[in-house]
Enzyme design. Structure first.
Site, PDB file in Angstrom:
ATOM      1  N   ASP A  74     -47.458 -31.115 -25.380  1.00 34.64           N
ATOM      2  CA  ASP A  74     -46.408 -32.011 -25.862  1.00 34.64           C
ATOM      3  C   ASP A  74     -45.320 -31.297 -26.651  1.00 34.64           C
ATOM      4  OD1 ASP A  74     -48.163 -31.494 -27.941  1.00 34.64           O
ATOM      5  OD2 ASP A  74     -48.587 -33.601 -28.389  1.00 34.64           O
ATOM      6  N   GLN A  79     -52.221 -31.930 -26.794  1.00 34.73           N
ATOM      7  CA  GLN A  79     -52.909 -30.672 -26.555  1.00 34.73           C
ATOM      8  C   GLN A  79     -54.350 -30.684 -27.061  1.00 34.73           C
ATOM      9  OE1 GLN A  79     -49.278 -27.949 -27.845  1.00 34.73           O
ATOM     10  NE2 GLN A  79     -50.683 -26.854 -26.524  1.00 34.73           N
ATOM     11  N   HIS A  80     -55.120 -29.710 -26.576  1.00 32.35           N
ATOM     12  CA  HIS A  80     -56.447 -29.334 -27.077  1.00 32.35           C
ATOM     13  C   HIS A  80     -57.578 -30.278 -26.697  1.00 32.35           C
ATOM     14  CE1 HIS A  80     -53.775 -26.890 -29.389  1.00 32.35           C
ATOM     15  NE2 HIS A  80     -53.580 -27.753 -30.354  1.00 32.35           N
TER      16      HIS A  80
END
Length: 466
Positions: free
Chosen positions: A226, A71-72
């Site tokens: 995830d 992520q991110h």
């Protein structure tokens, strides 16, 4: 047999699993490594995905596929769909100053949790966009759209070069700082606050939305972050708190309630089913064990044996595991520390025990925060590479104060993506029920002393200069 593919593009590698859509039986799989670092060109992910797909026997015979990923990460594209610069990953902390500025500019952490359910820290995408705008203005001027790692890979699998066709899902969008899980809407005003102007963002799909199609015509699911994928991959039910010990440490649970934590400890993410996924994330997890093993010159099996040979609490030796700074608590410049070193504790066994306990204490703090903000916690589902350690499995119940279930080792993020793909192709109101192997169960009486020692030591850390 109807086959589906699940893809996990994680920090360290790409995994592909091919499973029977109705039973979840594993048919074949593949894996390829990613480069190290906190800044990676997305082309490296694409190359690894192609290698993992080849190892898994290709995707020509699958009825659906889905991509889950770290992520991110900030993937910025120009108007032609070309990558402007290497992606900054979740564990890149150079935007810590930008995060602090954003909190102040909006008027505090409570304003951010009211807006999007999370408080800026260096991990989140918008802080990286602010860093880009302030630090690399020439690159920033070329940016026409931003997306996340799993969005970009899904888009690449469709073969499209039109940035207007990029799709994402609720779970990953909820970790950007410019999309709200509570309202299911983008906050373009916050994106402009961070980057200085409006740019393109992916359409956010529902749990079974179609993000495009593979060359064989098979639909691509919306994908997932995830952690959200791991939740359905591990078969976590109501009250099952998933603790994942990978590169990062995560503690999360699916919930009907959106948390509101102005401190930023609990992030109000979304899950893959239309609900919420309150989560606490630490930067330092399995690599704490790696570092301890390297320091002692032993393998992980011997590290585990040493840890279990020392007493609970390691006779007062405490390891604070901020080896790469920390996200929760928000201490991006902190370093790790060892406290309570005496002649009695100056041996490999005590250090090994302190490393395991320190890593788990950080995660237990996360569990406490989830419960404070309304999460129901009946038991722990322990997954990730760190769960393979016998010491971790046996010490965890004493720190969490709950039974710890350890499912058989598996690729839970990729499995979650595959289960989502099966949901897309089979339909229904919920993901298909796949048979699961019986987990191992670990129980022990709580040992409050360990948590008390850790609480007393965790603030006595040194910040590194930049």
């Amino acid at each position: 047999m109807t086959l589906v593919a699940g893809i996990d593009s994680s920090t360290q590698s790409c995994k592909v699993v091919i499973r029977d859509a109705e039973t979840g039986k594993l048919v074949r799989q593949g894996r390829a490594a990613h480069p190290d670092g906190t800044e990676v060109h997305p082309d490296a992910w694409w190359a690894a995905l192609q290698e993992a797909i080849d190892q898994a026997g290709g995707l020509d015979d699958v009825a659906a596929a889905s991509v889950a990923g770290q992520q991110h990460g900030m993937v910025v594209l120009d108007e032609n769909g070309a990558v402007v610069r290497p992606a900054l990953l979740w564990n890149d902390t150079r935007s810590a100053g930008a995060a602090a500025d954003l909190i102040q500019e909006l008027g505090g952490g409570d304003r951010w949790t009211d807006a999007v359910g999370i408080v800026p820290v260096a991990s989140f995408t918008l802080t990286k966009l602010r860093w880009l705008a302030r630090t690399e203005p020439d690159n920033a001027a070329r940016v026409a759209a931003v997306c996340l790692p799993h969005d970009w890979l899904t888009w690449k699998l469709t073969g499209s070069t039109d940035i207007g066709t990029i799709k994402t899902d609720r779970s990953d969008a909820s970790g950007t700082l410019y999309w709200s899980a509570r309202t299911n809407e983008y906050r373009h005003d916050l994106l402009e606050l961070g980057f200085g102007r409006r740019i393109g963002v992916p359409e956010v799909l529902g749990p079974t939305g179609v993000a495009g199609h593979l060359p064989n015509g098979a639909p691509l699911g919306p994908g997932a972050g995830d952690n959200a994928a791991a939740a359905i991959g591990a078969g976590a039910g109501p009250g099952d708190v998933v603790v994942s010990i990978g590169t990062s440490g995560t503690v999360f649970v699916s919930s009907d309630v959106a948390p509101n934590d102005p401190s930023g400890t609990v992030a109000g993410f979304a899950d893959t089913t239309g609900r919420f996924l309150p989560i606490v994330v630490t930067l330092n997890a399995a690599r704490v064990l790696d570092a301890a093993a390297k320091l002692l010159g032993v393998g992980h099996e011997e590290l585990s044996r040493l840890a279990l040979s020392a007493p609970a609490g390691a006779d007062g030796l405490v390891l604070v595991p901020y080896l790469e700074g920390e996200r929760t608590p928000n201490r991006p410049d902190a370093t790790g520390a060892i406290h309570g070193l005496t002649l009695q504790t100056s041996d490999p066994a005590h250090l090994a025990r302190a490393a395991v306990e320190g890593m788990l204490c950080a995660l237990a703090d996360g569990l406490d925060a989830l419960v404070r903000h309304g999460a129901r916690a009946n038991r722990i589902v322990l997954v990730g590479g760190g769960a393979r350690s016998e010491a971790v499995r046996r010490i965890a119940p004493a720190l969490f104060g709950l039974p710890v279930l350890v499912p058989p080792p598996g690729e839970y993020v990729a499995d979650g993506a595959a289960r989502q793909a099966a949901w897309v192709t089979l339909g229904g109101d919920v993901p298909p029920a796949w048979s699961a192997e019986t987990p191992e169960v670990y129980e022990d009486d709580p040992v409050p002393l360990i948590r008390e020692q850790y609480a007393g030591a965790q603030d006595a850390v040194v910040n590194r200069s930049r």
